[in-house]
Design a protein around this motif. Structure first.
Motif, mmCIF file in Angstrom:
data_model
loop_
_atom_site.group_PDB
_atom_site.id
_atom_site.type_symbol
_atom_site.label_atom_id
_atom_site.label_comp_id
_atom_site.label_asym_id
_atom_site.label_seq_id
_atom_site.Cartn_x
_atom_site.Cartn_y
_atom_site.Cartn_z
ATOM 1 N N GLU A 200 -21.302 -0.330 30.372
ATOM 2 C CA GLU A 200 -21.097 -1.109 29.159
ATOM 3 C C GLU A 200 -20.848 -2.556 29.530
ATOM 4 N N ALA A 201 -21.424 -3.416 28.732
ATOM 5 C CA ALA A 201 -21.267 -4.833 29.015
ATOM 6 C C ALA A 201 -19.788 -5.190 28.991
ATOM 7 N N PRO A 202 -19.367 -5.982 29.933
ATOM 8 C CA PRO A 202 -17.954 -6.385 29.922
ATOM 9 C C PRO A 202 -17.657 -7.164 28.656
ATOM 10 N N GLU A 203 -16.446 -7.051 28.203
ATOM 11 C CA GLU A 203 -16.127 -7.691 26.941
ATOM 12 C C GLU A 203 -14.891 -8.561 27.068
ATOM 13 N N ARG A 204 -14.772 -9.417 26.105
ATOM 14 C CA ARG A 204 -13.706 -10.403 26.091
ATOM 15 C C ARG A 204 -12.975 -10.227 24.773
ATOM 16 N N GLY A 205 -11.706 -9.873 24.830
ATOM 17 C CA GLY A 205 -10.942 -9.667 23.605
ATOM 18 C C GLY A 205 -10.871 -10.940 22.791
ATOM 19 N N LEU A 206 -11.133 -10.814 21.497
ATOM 20 C CA LEU A 206 -11.099 -11.998 20.644
ATOM 21 C C LEU A 206 -9.797 -12.081 19.869
ATOM 22 N N LEU A 207 -9.490 -10.995 19.177
ATOM 23 C CA LEU A 207 -8.290 -11.040 18.349
ATOM 24 C C LEU A 207 -7.899 -9.634 17.976
ATOM 25 N N SER A 208 -6.694 -9.488 17.501
ATOM 26 C CA SER A 208 -6.260 -8.226 16.925
ATOM 27 C C SER A 208 -5.374 -8.555 15.736
ATOM 28 N N VAL A 209 -5.324 -7.590 14.817
ATOM 29 C CA VAL A 209 -4.544 -7.804 13.602
ATOM 30 C C VAL A 209 -3.247 -7.029 13.740
ATOM 31 N N PRO A 210 -2.106 -7.703 13.786
ATOM 32 C CA PRO A 210 -0.840 -6.977 13.880
ATOM 33 C C PRO A 210 -0.581 -6.190 12.602
ATOM 34 N N PRO A 211 0.011 -4.973 12.726
ATOM 35 C CA PRO A 211 0.235 -4.132 11.538
ATOM 36 C C PRO A 211 1.060 -4.837 10.465
ATOM 37 N N ALA A 212 2.015 -5.657 10.880
ATOM 38 C CA ALA A 212 2.864 -6.325 9.887
ATOM 39 C C ALA A 212 2.010 -7.216 8.987
ATOM 40 N N ARG A 213 1.050 -7.904 9.606
ATOM 41 C CA ARG A 213 0.209 -8.780 8.804
ATOM 42 C C ARG A 213 -0.678 -7.967 7.862
ATOM 43 N N LEU A 214 -1.131 -6.810 8.367
ATOM 44 C CA LEU A 214 -1.965 -5.959 7.519
ATOM 45 C C LEU A 214 -1.189 -5.505 6.291
ATOM 46 N N VAL A 215 0.045 -5.058 6.523
ATOM 47 C CA VAL A 215 0.874 -4.620 5.396
ATOM 48 C C VAL A 215 1.104 -5.783 4.443
ATOM 49 N N GLY A 216 1.411 -6.935 5.018
ATOM 50 C CA GLY A 216 1.627 -8.114 4.181
ATOM 51 C C GLY A 216 0.403 -8.444 3.357
ATOM 52 N N SER A 217 -0.755 -8.335 3.978
ATOM 53 C CA SER A 217 -1.984 -8.670 3.257
ATOM 54 C C SER A 217 -2.223 -7.694 2.117
ATOM 55 N N LEU A 218 -1.855 -6.433 2.329
ATOM 56 C CA LEU A 218 -2.037 -5.457 1.248
ATOM 57 C C LEU A 218 -1.064 -5.737 0.111
ATOM 58 N N VAL A 219 0.176 -6.086 0.479
ATOM 59 C CA VAL A 219 1.173 -6.357 -0.554
ATOM 60 C C VAL A 219 0.737 -7.547 -1.398
ATOM 61 N N LEU A 220 0.126 -8.528 -0.749
ATOM 62 C CA LEU A 220 -0.255 -9.738 -1.474
ATOM 63 C C LEU A 220 -1.697 -9.691 -1.968
ATOM 64 N N SER A 221 -2.324 -8.527 -1.898
ATOM 65 C CA SER A 221 -3.737 -8.464 -2.253
ATOM 66 C C SER A 221 -3.922 -8.491 -3.763
ATOM 67 N N GLU A 222 -5.184 -8.564 -4.163
ATOM 68 C CA GLU A 222 -5.499 -8.644 -5.580
ATOM 69 C C GLU A 222 -4.981 -7.432 -6.330
ATOM 70 N N GLN A 223 -5.097 -6.269 -5.707
ATOM 71 C CA GLN A 223 -4.737 -5.062 -6.456
ATOM 72 C C GLN A 223 -3.238 -5.011 -6.722
ATOM 73 N N SER A 224 -2.453 -5.647 -5.864
ATOM 74 C CA SER A 224 -1.024 -5.688 -6.144
ATOM 75 C C SER A 224 -0.749 -6.458 -7.416
ATOM 76 N N VAL A 225 -1.467 -7.554 -7.584
ATOM 77 C CA VAL A 225 -1.296 -8.342 -8.804
ATOM 78 C C VAL A 225 -1.634 -7.484 -10.021
ATOM 79 N N VAL A 226 -2.741 -6.747 -9.902
ATOM 80 C CA VAL A 226 -3.154 -5.880 -11.007
ATOM 81 C C VAL A 226 -2.074 -4.843 -11.292
ATOM 82 N N ILE A 227 -1.509 -4.280 -10.220
ATOM 83 C CA ILE A 227 -0.486 -3.250 -10.406
ATOM 84 C C ILE A 227 0.734 -3.826 -11.101
#
Lengths: 525, 170
Positions: A200-227
């Protein structure tokens, strides 16, 4: 495990049961639950009414089970695949035979998917996407993880068309300046087959999404506003009508919402992106894990968007159109596949942009893209033409049409770099759509009666099916007309530059871009 | 309202056959006669005293309005047909249509996946055909209706040849 003859191989013997476990589980629940309840209640396991017929029933059930299992096994036995001569071939079916072959260089994406059960057994499904926007052209379920990765590497190596002659090329890392860290899930292929053991071609890590940010993004997402709005409305309604029953109607809605959140969470969990010679690698998933590989130049269109509440933390979301993925059918799985970045900072966005668009086609990409994400043409006080200087070259809706879009007219606009067209829109919901010139399928200028009043028109770019629908709204008629012509010309010349599907084959194809990308993101962040 | 074409300047448009008006009128008749007939049912029922509601004027207004809209659309058809045009440029095909809702479409030859020619019963009777271009995008919707059969065949061959010469991947 697989009887190889002429290179024809079978998927793992356990796979029919993993694929059919739902059916088996349903059957056992169906037959088992009743008996279990009887046992708990101290009654005989078999109802008295059926007692006389019990053997027959058992026999029937057993026969059904046996037939199901036999069906699974036959399906497994007659499913064989082979990767050779630039094609992947799959033969399936024992009553209705199907032979399918797909050209390797037509690959749009390769996914290695591991549902939870398969993951427990160390198996994985390989999905090979070509451009038909429907179901996967080829999906092999299930292979041992090692085998799936090896096959993916083999397909990519063959599709890249570069070192086709040498079976196990020690990849010349000329275009891989980064450290060769073999990411978390990339094993050393010591045990891989002797015939073709492409690394497999060697790869270079670009980024990762920390779980806290994911949770935060869901809390602040459009559907939260709708809820929140929905909850407020229902509380108000029940207070006004003094009807307590309202809350019961909310239970299914709440369950649905919880499921949606859960889906977004599991799909976005542990999201990591890495760049390699064979394209972008995305990995994510909590219970079911998925590893996508998008070869270079397979992204047809890209959208960066920001819901209003994400502005607090400066988060963005990136979605792409890939020919093989289609619209995703509206389910969570499909939505996840077309997501390039579930949530990320501006620096992350630039990192990803650099990976998918190595040549931004402009000397100052950070300024242009930042203007595309957050920019606004100069206010009503300024002269109409002065915006171009400080707004990244974006051409926005003319002032005469501000009544059509009182909020967005300074935002709706476009600019073209040498390699891509950028369309931005939305004052509250910010969007930036990016279409590489060489991926433009066709384009249309449209105008309705009201738009004609204001001498504006919409420009629609047609790309393959997906979540991104590039549309420039309310451009000035003259600008739109000029853009239609210019864009057709740009798309033409861009296509002339790139003619090969093999991303490694002609090394001299486009040496004009000396990879300025890795500095781009860090520079900004 | 002044109608300003949104076409790119300097394009010599080829127009579709005027006979295509007949095709459109046939389609219009089929749709609108049925619609008006269905909408007239309340009127008939009220006239015969089967229904006491709605009032007569409302029952009459419904099919009358439908008829008016239908007639308006009938009047528009010849203009709409005249507004359809296509132009073969060196590297792409241009298709325009519409007066109120205008659309100019650019399809690069290299992007065409395949070309369809179809003809409905009325079109066939008039010796016309409809040419459809398909790209990898479902949104393209490139269609030239009302081509004389000979012109359709010529265009198809021409487009296929040009597409082959300029074929690009996705």
């Amino acid at each position: 495990m697989t009887a190889a003859q002429d290179g024809w191989q079978r998927v793992h013997p356990a796979s029919p049961f993993i694929r059919g476990w739902v059916a088996l589980a349903a059957m056992s629940v169906f037959f088992g639950r009743d008996a279990f309840e009887r046992l708990l209640q101290g009654r005989p396991v078999v109802d008295d009414r059926f007692a006389g017929r019990a053997p027959w029933l058992l026999l029937g059930g057993g026969a059904v089970l046996l037939l199901t299992v036999a069906g699974f096994v036959l399906t497994w036995y007659f499913t064989r695949y082979r990767v050779a001569d630039g094609y992947v071939r799959v033969n399936t079916g024992f009553l209705f035979k199907q032979q399918r072959q797909a050209r390797l260089d037509r690959v749009q994406a390769i996914d290695v998917v591991q549902p939870l059960l398969a993951r427990i057994f160390g198996l994985a499904e390989l999905r090979f996407e070509v451009a038909d926007a429907g179901q996967s052209a080829v999906h092999l379920a299930y292979l041992p993880v090692e085998e799936a990765r090896r096959l993916r590497a083999a397909i990519l190596a063959s599709a890249a068309g570069g070192p086709a002659a040498t079976p196990a090329p020690p990849v010349p890392g000329s275009d891989q300046p980064g450290p060769d860290q073999p990411g978390p899930g990339v094993p050393v292929h010591a045990a891989a087959g002797p015939l073709r053991a492409p690394v497999e071609a060697p790869e270079r890590g670009l980024l990762s999404v920390p779980p806290a940010r994911l949770v935060g993004s869901l809390v602040l997402s459009e559907q939260s506003v709708v809820i929140v709005l929905g909850a407020a409305a229902s509380v108000l309604l029940s207070a006004l009508t003094e009807n307590r029953g309202f809350f019961f109607y909310l239970i299914p809605a709440g369950l649905g919402m919880a499921a949606a959140y859960w889906n977004s969470f599991t799909k976005g969990y542990n999201f990591t992106a890495a760049a390699s010679r064979d394209g972008l690698r995305l990995r994510y998933g909590l219970l079911d894990t998925q590893a996508q590989t998008l070869p270079p130049g397979r992204i047809q269109a890209l959208r960066i968007s920001q819901p209003p509440l994400w502005r607090i933390f400066g988060w963005y979301r990136m979605q792409v159109n890939v020919a093989g993925y289609g619209t995703g059918g509206g389910n969570a799985d499909g939505a996840a596949r077309t997501t390039l970045l579930p949530v990320g900072t501006l620096a992350d966005v630039f990192t990803m942009l650099a990976a998918v668009l190595p040549d931004p086609g402009t000397p100052d990409p950070v300024r242009v893209f930042t203007a595309g994400l957050t920019g606004l043409a100069s206010g009503p006080g300024g002269p109409p033409g002065a915006a171009a200087a400080d707004d990244g070259g974006f051409v926005t809706t003319p002032r005469r049409a501000r009544l059509l879009a009182p909020l967005g007219w300074r935002r709706n606009g476009f600019t073209a770099t040498d390699t891509a067209l950028l369309i931005r829109s939305g004052r509250w919901w910010r969007h930036l759509v990016l279409v590489p010139h060489q991926r433009t399928q066709s384009l249309a200028l449209q105008q309705g009666p009201i738009a004609r009043r204001f001498r504006v028109a919409d420009l629609v770019l047609h790309t393959t099916a997906g979540p991104v629908a590039p549309r420039l709204v309310q451009a000035g008629l003259d600008e739109g007309r000029a853009l239609l012509d210019a864009q057709a010309a740009r798309a033409r010349s861009a296509r002339k530059r790139q003619t090969s599907e093999h991303w490694l084959a002609p090394a001299s194809r486009q040496p004009a871009s000396p990879h300025p990308e890795p500095q781009e993101g860090p520079q900004y962040g | 309202m002044r109608t300003e074409a949104i076409d790119p300047p300097g394009v010599a448009w080829l127009r579709v056959s005027p006979r295509y008006v007949t095709v459109r009128v046939a389609g219009w008749a089929l749709g609108n006669v049925v619609a008006v007939a269905v909408l007239s049912v309340p009127l008939l029922l009220v006239l015969n005293g089967v229904w006491s509601w709605p009032p007569l004027w409302a029952a009459a207004a419904l099919p009358a309005a439908a008829l008016l809209v239908a007639l308006w659309r009938l009047v528009l058809i010849p203009r709409q047909v005249r507004a359809i045009g296509y132009a073969e440029r060196e590297d792409d095909l241009l298709i325009r249509r519409g007066i109120f809702f205008q659309r100019v479409l650019v399809v690069p030859y290299g992007r065409m996946q395949y070309v369809d020619i179809g003809a409905g019963p009325v079109e066939r009777g008039l010796g016309l055909c409809t040419l459809k271009l398909h790209t990898a995008s479902a949104g393209t919707g490139a269609e030239i209706p009302g081509l004389p059969a000979g012109e359709g065949a010529r265009l198809r061959e021409q487009l296929s040849a040009r597409g082959e010469a300029r074929l690009a991947g996705l």
